[in-house]
Design an enzyme around this catalytic site. Structure first.
Site, short mmCIF file in Angstrom:
data_model
loop_
_atom_site.label_atom_id
_atom_site.label_comp_id
_atom_site.label_asym_id
_atom_site.label_seq_id
_atom_site.Cartn_x
_atom_site.Cartn_y
_atom_site.Cartn_z
N ASP A 175 0.82 -1.21 0.00
CA ASP A 175 0.00 0.00 0.00
C ASP A 175 0.86 1.26 0.00
O ASP A 175 0.43 2.31 -0.49
CB ASP A 175 -0.93 -0.02 1.21
CG ASP A 175 -1.85 1.18 1.25
OD1 ASP A 175 -2.55 1.43 0.24
OD2 ASP A 175 -1.88 1.89 2.27
N LEU B 147 -6.94 5.93 3.00
CA LEU B 147 -7.07 7.00 2.02
C LEU B 147 -5.80 7.22 1.20
O LEU B 147 -5.75 8.15 0.39
CB LEU B 147 -7.43 8.32 2.73
CG LEU B 147 -8.78 8.32 3.48
CD1 LEU B 147 -8.95 9.63 4.23
CD2 LEU B 147 -9.92 8.10 2.51
N ARG B 148 -4.78 6.39 1.42
CA ARG B 148 -3.55 6.59 0.67
C ARG B 148 -3.78 6.39 -0.83
O ARG B 148 -3.18 7.09 -1.65
CB ARG B 148 -2.46 5.64 1.17
CG ARG B 148 -1.11 5.87 0.47
CD ARG B 148 -0.02 4.97 1.01
NE ARG B 148 0.46 5.45 2.29
CZ ARG B 148 0.33 4.79 3.44
NH1 ARG B 148 -0.33 3.64 3.46
NH2 ARG B 148 0.81 5.28 4.55
N ALA B 149 -4.64 5.48 -1.20
CA ALA B 149 -4.91 5.25 -2.62
C ALA B 149 -5.49 6.50 -3.28
O ALA B 149 -5.15 6.84 -4.42
CB ALA B 149 -5.85 4.06 -2.79
N VAL C 73 -2.61 9.05 -3.77
CA VAL C 73 -1.71 8.63 -4.84
C VAL C 73 -2.39 8.78 -6.20
O VAL C 73 -1.78 9.25 -7.18
CB VAL C 73 -1.25 7.18 -4.63
CG1 VAL C 73 -0.51 6.65 -5.85
CG2 VAL C 73 -0.36 7.09 -3.39
#
Length: 357
Positions: free
Chosen positions: A166, A250-252, A255
């Protein structure tokens, strides 16, 4: 002592890499905005993983290309502090590691899935923040570490933990080239390069220079303040794709938005649109998507021509019309029936069914 630059073997030009469009796109996006967090390249041997990473560094001005060996220690990668010199000279003396050497360039990690998790954590922290922090015995040292992280792995040799996957910005899953004509073109180009590297590079010099200039312009646009704004429609498109992929956290989303902005900068567009989000979505979500969740259907470049719409039917106009929301449906029509003769053998063998009262 490092060898002079003239003694280094010639590099296969990035402009001549064929057969891996997703790999080229992911590497260029990470080079436009290193804050994306690097690129993970999964695939079998011989799919141009290391060749593409080395060629990318050549497109960036004065960019070093640093390879992290598999048996490197944490001090070798992050650097270390010489406490004896610090105590004797009342000054902190820092011995830089590979992260400091890779600043402004490309850090290539082959078989990243075989590295210790603690070492991968340090790499990912520096790749995402652009800063390397070394702390030891109460002494802290910080230095810039703005590099493009390119990690490669063969899935047959093991996998990365989901927590580490991730934190890698983009991912590309390569496969062996099955098209015969495409394989021949790739092999032919490689043989031509090995036969005469100078002549091969000269043939691609103009395209190589155009790529380097375009990359430099895109990097400048991303770094400019208030450049390439996005609307609520872009945020909604990114969020919908992440929800559909059932990603964690919420990293996706972050990115995906950074990659869409980098793609808009590469395309020379004035602002980020949902089209840019869709163009980079699979690179940001392929390694974060929950197992068993299918990828979304690709959006066609130009939607097919639709039939002219029919006027909506008023609900209940003929006693059988559908509601207005389903105006495209057709009302049921009576169809004549024909009684078929049933063979006597079948009717005689079937048991009689008593009628209900």
């Amino acid at each position: 002592m490092s060898a002079p630059e003239t003694d280094l073997p010639p590099l296969f030009p990035f402009a001549a890499i064929a057969g891996q469009p997703a790999l080229r796109q992911a590497l260029l996006l990470a080079a436009v905005d290193p804050r994306i967090g690097g690129v993970l390249v999964e695939g079998p041997r011989g799919t141009a993983k290391s060749t593409a990473a080395r060629a990318l560094a050549e497109l960036m001005p004065a960019a070093p290309f640093v390879t992290l060996p598999l048996g490197a220690s944490l001090e070798h990668v992050a650097g270390t502090l010489d406490l004896q010199q610090a105590l004797a000279g009342h000054a902190v003396r820092f011995a830089p590691g590979l992260l400091a050497r890779a600043d402004g360039g490309v850090l290539y990690v082959d078989e990243i899935n075989l590295l210790p998790d603690a070492l991968v954590d340090v790499l990912l922290d520096a790749a995402a923040s652009g800063v390397n922090v070394v702390e030891r015995d109460g002494i802290s040292h910080r230095h810039a570490a703005r590099f493009v992280l390119v990690g490669t792995m063969n899935p047959e040799e093991g996998a990365l933990r989901p927590q580490l996957l991730d934190r890698l910005g983009l991912a590309v899953r390569l496969a062996n080239v099955a098209d015969l004509a495409e394989r021949q073109a790739i092999v032919r180009a490689r043989l031509q390069f090995e036969a005469d590297p100078a002549a091969f590079r000269a043939r691609h010099a103009a395209e190589q220079a155009a790529l380097a200039e375009r990359l430099g312009a895109a990097r400048a646009r991303v770094q400019a303040p208030d450049a390439l704004p996005w609307s609520d429609a872009v945020l909604q498109a990114a969020g919908a794709l992440c929800v559909q992929a059932q990603v964690d956290g919420l990293r996706a989303d972050l990115v995906l938005l950074r990659a869409a902005r980098a793609w808009a900068a590469w395309q020379g567009d004035a602002q980020v649109t949902p089209v840019h989000v869709q163009a980079v979505a699979e690179l940001a979500l392929v390694h974060r998507r929950k197992p068993g969740v299918p990828p979304p259907d690709p959006v066609p470049a130009s939607p097919p021509a639709a039939d002219p719409p029919h006027p909506p039917r008023a609900p209940g106009a003929d006693g059988a019309g559908p509601p207005e929301a389903d105006w495209g449906a057709m009302p049921p029509e009576p169809i004549g029936t024909v009684r078929l003769a049933v063979p006597e053998l079948l009717t005689s063998s079937a048991p009689a069914t008593p009628k209900k009262a």
